[in-house]
Design a protein around this motif. Structure first.
Motif, PDB file in Angstrom:
ATOM      1  N   TYR A 444      28.629  51.202  36.799  1.00 16.43           N
ATOM      2  CA  TYR A 444      27.554  50.246  37.059  1.00 16.43           C
ATOM      3  C   TYR A 444      26.498  50.244  35.965  1.00 16.43           C
ATOM      4  N   TYR A 450      27.353  43.971  37.632  1.00 13.56           N
ATOM      5  CA  TYR A 450      26.605  43.739  38.869  1.00 13.56           C
ATOM      6  C   TYR A 450      26.360  45.073  39.558  1.00 13.56           C
ATOM      7  N   GLY A 489      19.627  43.371  35.597  1.00  7.80           N
ATOM      8  CA  GLY A 489      19.578  43.032  37.017  1.00  7.80           C
ATOM      9  C   GLY A 489      18.209  43.185  37.642  1.00  7.80           C
ATOM     10  N   LYS A 578      31.822  38.005  32.189  1.00  5.23           N
ATOM     11  CA  LYS A 578      31.190  39.010  33.049  1.00  5.23           C
ATOM     12  C   LYS A 578      29.927  38.473  33.701  1.00  5.23           C
ATOM     13  N   GLN A 579      29.131  37.715  32.919  1.00  7.87           N
ATOM     14  CA  GLN A 579      27.907  37.158  33.471  1.00  7.87           C
ATOM     15  C   GLN A 579      28.210  36.131  34.555  1.00  7.87           C
ATOM     16  N   THR A 582      29.152  38.030  37.647  1.00  9.15           N
ATOM     17  CA  THR A 582      27.955  38.599  38.265  1.00  9.15           C
ATOM     18  C   THR A 582      27.154  37.528  38.997  1.00  9.15           C
ATOM     19  N   LYS A 586      26.269  37.253  43.040  1.00  8.49           N
ATOM     20  CA  LYS A 586      24.911  37.077  43.536  1.00  8.49           C
ATOM     21  C   LYS A 586      24.795  35.837  44.419  1.00  8.49           C
TER      22      LYS A 586
END
Length: 600
Positions: A444, A450, A489, A578-579, A582, A586
C-alpha cells in the motif's frame, strides 16, 4: 533470382539444426507421448520458442540438447523394463497362472527419483527456492479423496498429508511464518527460511471434488517428483534443529486426526530435551572416556563395533554422545522478524470451537508464540480452563460464556499476524461484521496505490505500538505541490484542482507584487487600470507558463532515444491505469456509502 536449395544430405543450419518438433523427438527417443511428457516433467525439460518456426506455428519445439539429455536418461530404460514386465504379467494372467502373476507384480522395477532431485537441486537453497509449487501440490493431494478411477491411492494421500504436517510443524516450531491470507481459493501462507521466501496455497478443509476437466495424470507426474523432494527437504530441516526424521508420533493422537498437534508436541519435547540433556550427555561422555582409559585395551574389532553403535544413536536420545548433539538455534542467531513473530501471542491461551478451521489455526497460532486447545478428544486442556484468554468462535449462539475471556472471530488471528500487533477485538466480536480482510501481499506504500481506510487504521495502531508519532494528513507535506497529496491519497481530485488554482493565483499575485516594486523603484506611477492590465497580463503569462512546461516536456521527449521514449510512455500509461483503477475503487466506495446512508 533463382532460390537456393540445400542439396540432400547436407548438414542443416540455423533453427532447423537447433530445434526439433515433438514428433521428431518421439521418433528419436522411441517412446510414447505419455512417457515423454513424464520425462519432461521429471527432468525439467520445457518447450522452446524459436524465432523462426520452420515446421509451422502449430508444432511444439524442443532444443536438440534437451532431447539428447533425455536420450541418455536411465529412466527410459527403466520404463522399458517396466513395460516388458507388464507384458509378462498379462501373459501369466492369460494362462491363469495367478501365483506367477502375483510374484511378478511384487518384483516390478520401480523408478527412483532421488538421483534426479540431486541433479536438479545440487544445493539445499536451490530446493528451497523451488518449493512453492511443491508445497501447493502436496497440500492439494493431502485434501483430495482417494479414487481408483483417478488413480489416487489411499497411501499416497496419507503420505502427502504426513509430509504437509511435518513441514507445518517445522515452520511453526522455528517461527518462520510471516504472512497468511484467507481467500476463496484457499489459505495462502508465506514463510522465510535461509533467505528464501516460500509461498504456498492450501485448500479449505471441505469435501473436495475432482472434476473430469482436470488432467490428473499430469498432476500425478508432478507429484512423483514433489513427494521425494519435500521428504528430502524435511529430512534436512529436522536434522538442522537436531531431531530424528521421520518423527515418531503418538498413535492415540494420530487416530484422533491430530497429526499436526502430535508433530508439534514431538518437535517441542525433543528440542527441549536435547538442550537439557546436552550437559548430561557431556558428563556421560567424560565418564565413558575415563572408563575406556581404565579398562584394558581389548580387541580392535570390538572397539570399532562400539564406536559404530554409538554413532548410530539418534541425536535426540539422552545417551547420545556430546559431539553428536548439535545445539538448537539460540535466540542470538534469530533475526529480528523471528523474534517479533515469536512474541506476538506470548502469554496468550486460545481455545478453538468446532466450527473454526482447526488445522490452519493449529499451524498459525503456535508459529507466533501462542498456546491453544480445541473442542474434542486429545486436546491439551478443556473449555472450562480459567486461564484461556481468547476463544475463537464463528457462530453467534453460545451455550455458556466465560467472563474471563474474549470471544473473537477467526479473522482476528489472521489480521493480527499480518499486522504484527494485537489488534483491538471490538470489531471482531461474535455477531458483528468484521473489517475487510486485507491482503498482506499488496504494497500500500506504492505510489498511486489505493489505501483502504482500515489499512490506515492499522498503520496508526502499528505506530502507536512502536511509540512513534505519525504526522496528521497533510501536515508537514509540501502544500505547494497538490499532485503529491493526490497521489498519497490525502486529498481527492476536486481538492487537488482547487489547490492547483489557488497555487496559480498565488503565483500571479506574487509576480504582480514584484512588478509593482520594480515600477516604484523606477518612478513609474501606479494606477488601478495599470493593475488591471498587469493582472490580465499575468493571467496570460500564467497560461503561457503551463504551455511552456508542456512544450519543454515535448522537447524532452524529442531529445530522448526511441527506446527511452517508449519506456517513458509505457510508464505513463501504467501510472494512468493505476490512477484510473484507484479512482474506480473510490467511486465504488462512494456509491456504497451513499446507498448505506439512504438505507439508514
Amino acid at each position: 533470382m533463382v532460390k537456393h536449395y540445400r542439396p540432400p544430405g547436407k548438414k542443416k543450419e540455423g533453427n532447423a539444426a537447433k530445434f526439433v518438433t515433438r514428433s521428431q523427438a518421439l521418433k528419436q527417443l522411441q517412446i510414447s507421448l505419455p512417457l515423454f511428457r513424464k520425462l519432461c516433467i521429471l527432468k525439467g525439460v520445457t518447450p522452446r520458442e524459436p524465432k523462426k518456426k520452420f515446421k509451422g506455428t502449430h508444432q511444439t519445439y524442443y532444443h536438440v540438447k534437451d532431447i539428447a539429455f533425455l536420450h541418455h536418461e536411465p529412466l527410459v530404460e527403466i520404463h522399458r523394463a517396466i513395460r516388458v514386465h507388464e507384458r509378462k504379467i498379462k501373459k501369466a494372467e492369460a494362462k491363469k497362472n495367478q501365483e506367477r502373476a502375483n510374484r511378478l507384480r511384487e518384483k516390478t522395477p520401480k523408478p527412483k527419483i532421488d538421483r534426479i532431485i540431486r541433479q536438479r537441486y545440487p544445493r539445499f537453497v536451490d530446493a528451497l527456492g523451488e518449493l512453492d509449487d511443491c508445497l501447493t501440490m502436496v497440500h492439494l493431494f493431502a485434501a483430495l479423496p482417494a479414487s481408483e478411477s483417478k488413480k489416487i491411492e489411499v497411501e499416497r494421500v496419507h503420505r502427502c498429508r504426513r509430509l504437509a504436517h511435518e513441514w507445518q510443524a517445522f515452520i511453526s516450531r522455528t517461527h518462520k511464518l510471516r504472512k497468511t491470507f484467507v481467500s476463496v481459493k484457499g489459505i495462502y501462507y508465506q514463510a522465510e527460511f535461509e533467505g528464501q521466501t516460500i509461498t504456498w496455497l492450501t485448500p479449505h478443509s471441505l469435501q473436495q471434488v475432482v472434476s473430469d476437466d482436470v488432467d490428473i495424470t499430469t498432476m500425478l507426474n508432478f507429484l512423483q517428483l514433489y513427494e521425494p523432494l519435500l521428504g528430502f527437504v524435511n529430512f534436512r530441516l529436522y536434522h538442522s534443529i537436531n531431531l530424528k526424521y521421520p518423527p515418531i508420533l503418538d498413535p492415540r493422537l494420530e487416530a484422533l486426526a491430530a497429526d499436526l498437534y502430535a508433530l508439534s508436541r514431538y518437535v517441542s519435547a525433543n528440542t527441549r530435551s536435547s538442550v537439557v540433556n546436552s550437559e548430561a550427555s557431556q558428563a556421560e561422555s567424560e565418564q565413558m572416556d575415563t572408563k575406556k582409559k581404565e579398562v584394558e585395551t581389548g580387541n580392535e574389532k570390538s572397539e570399532l563395533r562400539l564406536a559404530q553403535l554409538q554413532h548410530q544413536l539418534p541425536s535426540n536420545e539422552p545417551g547420545a554422545l556430546m559431539h553428536l548433539v548439535e545445539e538448537v538455534t539460540g535466540e542470538d542467531e534469530e533475526d529480528q522478524d523471528t523474534k517479533e513473530c515469536k512474541k506476538l501471542f506470548k502469554n496468550m491461551k486460545f481455545f478453538l470451537s468446532r466450527e473454526v478451521p482447526r488445522e490452519s489455526l493449529l499451524f498459525v497460532i503456535p508459529a507466533f508464540g501462542g498456546i491453544l486447545s480445541w473442542e474434542g478428544e486429545g486436546a491439551p486442556f478443556g473449555e472450562s480452563d480459567q486461564s484461556i484468554s481468547h476463544q475463537i468462535v464463528d457462530r453467534e449462539s453460545q451455550g455458556h460464556r466465560f467472563l474471563s475471556r474474549e470471544y473473537v472471530q477467526p479473522q482476528w488471528v489472521y489480521d493480527c499476524v499480518n499486522a504484527r500487533i494485537i489488534l483491538p477485538t471490538e470489531n471482531y466480536l461474535v455477531g458483528r461484521i468484521p473489517p475487510p480482510h486485507l491482503s498482506p501481499f499488496i504494497d500500500y506504500d506504492e505510489e498511486g496505490a489505493y489505501i483502504p481506510d482500515y489499512a490506515k487504521t492499522i498503520k496508526h495502531l502499528q505506530a502507536a505500538a512502536r511509540k512513534e508519532v505519525l504526522p496528521l494528513p497533510g501536515v508537514g507535506k509540501d502544500l505547494e505541490d497538490p499532485q503529491n497529496l493526490l497521489v498519497e491519497g490525502i486529498i481527492d481530485q476536486a481538492e487537488a484542482n482547487d489547490a492547483a488554482q489557488r497555487k496559480q493565483k498565488m503565483m500571479i499575485l506574487e509576480q504582480q507584487y514584484h512588478d509593482d516594486l520594480r515600477k516604484e523603484l523606477q518612478g513609474v506611477t501606479y494606477t488601478s487600470a495599470g493593475s488591471k492590465e498587469t493582472s490580465t497580463g499575468e493571467v496570460e503569462t500564467g497560461e503561457s507558463t503551463t504551455n511552456v512546461q508542456e512544450n519543454d516536456d515535448d522537447m524532452g521527449k524529442l531529445m530522448m532515444s526511441r527506446k527511452k521514449r517508449k519506456l517513458l510512455e509505457a510508464m505513463q500509461i501504467s501510472n494512468k491505469r493505476k490512477q484510473a483503477q484507484t479512482d474506480l475503487i473510490k467511486q465504488r466506495k462512494k456509491k456504497i456509502e451513499e446507498a448505506q446512508s439512504q438505507r439508514s
